[in-house]
Design an enzyme around this catalytic site. Sequence first.
Site, mmCIF file in Angstrom:
data_model
loop_
_atom_site.group_PDB
_atom_site.id
_atom_site.type_symbol
_atom_site.label_atom_id
_atom_site.label_comp_id
_atom_site.label_asym_id
_atom_site.label_seq_id
_atom_site.Cartn_x
_atom_site.Cartn_y
_atom_site.Cartn_z
ATOM 1 N N ASP A 122 0.825 -1.214 0.000
ATOM 2 C CA ASP A 122 0.000 0.000 0.000
ATOM 3 C C ASP A 122 0.856 1.260 0.000
ATOM 4 O O ASP A 122 2.047 1.221 0.346
ATOM 5 C CB ASP A 122 -0.938 0.006 1.213
ATOM 6 N N GLU A 189 0.057 -1.066 5.782
ATOM 7 C CA GLU A 189 1.146 -0.613 6.653
ATOM 8 C C GLU A 189 0.966 0.851 7.025
ATOM 9 O O GLU A 189 1.199 1.248 8.164
ATOM 10 C CB GLU A 189 2.502 -0.800 5.936
HETATM 11 ZN ZN LIG Z 1 6.630 2.296 4.146
#
Ligand SMILES: [Zn+2]
Length: 490
Positions: A122, A189
């Site tokens: 992501d 994340e």
């Molecule tokens: Zn990162």
Amino acid sequence: MNRLLTWVGATLALVTLLLLVPALRESPRPRSSSKFHVDARLDAQGVAEHVAAAVRIRTISHADPAEEDRAAFAELRALFEHAYPLIHAKLERELVNGDGLVYHWPGRDPKLDPILFLGHQDVVPVEPGTEAQWTHAPFSGTIADGFVWGRGSLDDKGPLVCLLEAIESLLRDGFAPERSVYVAAGFDEEVGGNAGARQIAAHFSAQGLHFAWALDEGGGVSQGVLAEVERPVASIGVAEKGYLSLALTARGHGGHSSAPPADHAVLRLAHALAALEREPFAPRITPVLREALARISPELPLRKRLWTANLWLSAPLLARVLGEDERLRPLVRTTLTPTMLAAGVKDNVVPASARAVVNLRLLPGESVASATAHVKHTLSGHQIDVETLTRMVSEPAQASPVDGAGFALLTQLVGELFADALVVPSTVNGATDARHYATVSAAQYRFVPRLSTPSDLKRVHGSDERTSVAGLSLAVDAYRRLITLGSAGH
Ligand SMILES: [Zn+2]
């Protein structure tokens, strides 16, 4: 009197000697520009095109998962399947909790602890209104002037693609690891990793897997970030700060602004924020910083070395000096800063409540409980409700050893790729997925084999994020070395 003077003189001489002896140790290593050792067979343009293709796929993570585009993650997987046929033919791929991506390269000796490479699929969104600041549109994946431009090129699609390139090329060479090699790439994340990394770690745990070490993003090689150190500095993140956000709410008497009440929510909140600013967390030198200073010390001019080489004496004062420096403060303090503020609906109405959010980054040694207690203690008497925002809370990550096999391997790699770089352990200020793997790996390191300038660091999460094509080749070569050496049996 004479004896007293002699005694004072002798003591002063001894103290001066004690301070000078450690400070006189200068770096014995030669200073030369860093050298890249890049595999000449590598198709640098091909790697750059794969990074560019990955950048074009908008795998943006959002705090609200309903906003995410799941199809984008499927598209990224399809790109990987197409770009890395050997990986998809020879490694086992698993999807965890939807889009969590895991590759398993079985080793020849299943008794050895496997090693784990981490990344994330992501990216953060582009802040609305900043699109025009980009030289090339943020999701265009343009290759120009020796760079791949776009969101994710540095964080973290560039490193993830380089890792996959390294594995694909090792498979092409017929390499077979002795230890099993795993790759795990989460999909959230940037919003905490609870759906991705955390679930993947739980999945590993359920399989009884325990890794010798895990390597994630976080540190890197930089030049020019420390003004007085000429050599490149390879900072290997061995710990990371914790994360906490608190909502502060003040309630008061609302009413007409022509007759302001004494009990004013906005003013009470303002006083509370000012009180927090006046009572910062105490600065201190953590064990990781102490180790880093010991390694940097020989590089510094004598007047600074007097401080860094004598931490037995200077630590409390040095912590205070660093704590006053805007750039260095995060190294020695738990930081607290207001990030959101809300009150009022109309210019002539006194609001009955006012709310602020303060974000804290907890230094190792601090805890969510102790930091919350500090805030509540500072605000006692201010009549403020303190509430923890639970979406993303993490304790500081314990420091991984600097004398373990993983750290030694990274030190060796840095020596090979950046001839004169200084290796220092660090505490990463931001949060990484690595912390979720603490229960399934003996050590977690945060390091991307990449040379960054201060300007590059501003591009992460900012405008004009880009990665150099030459740097990508270096990273592929570095991951090849890390896999080859790290998966060896000894
Ligand atoms: Zn990162």
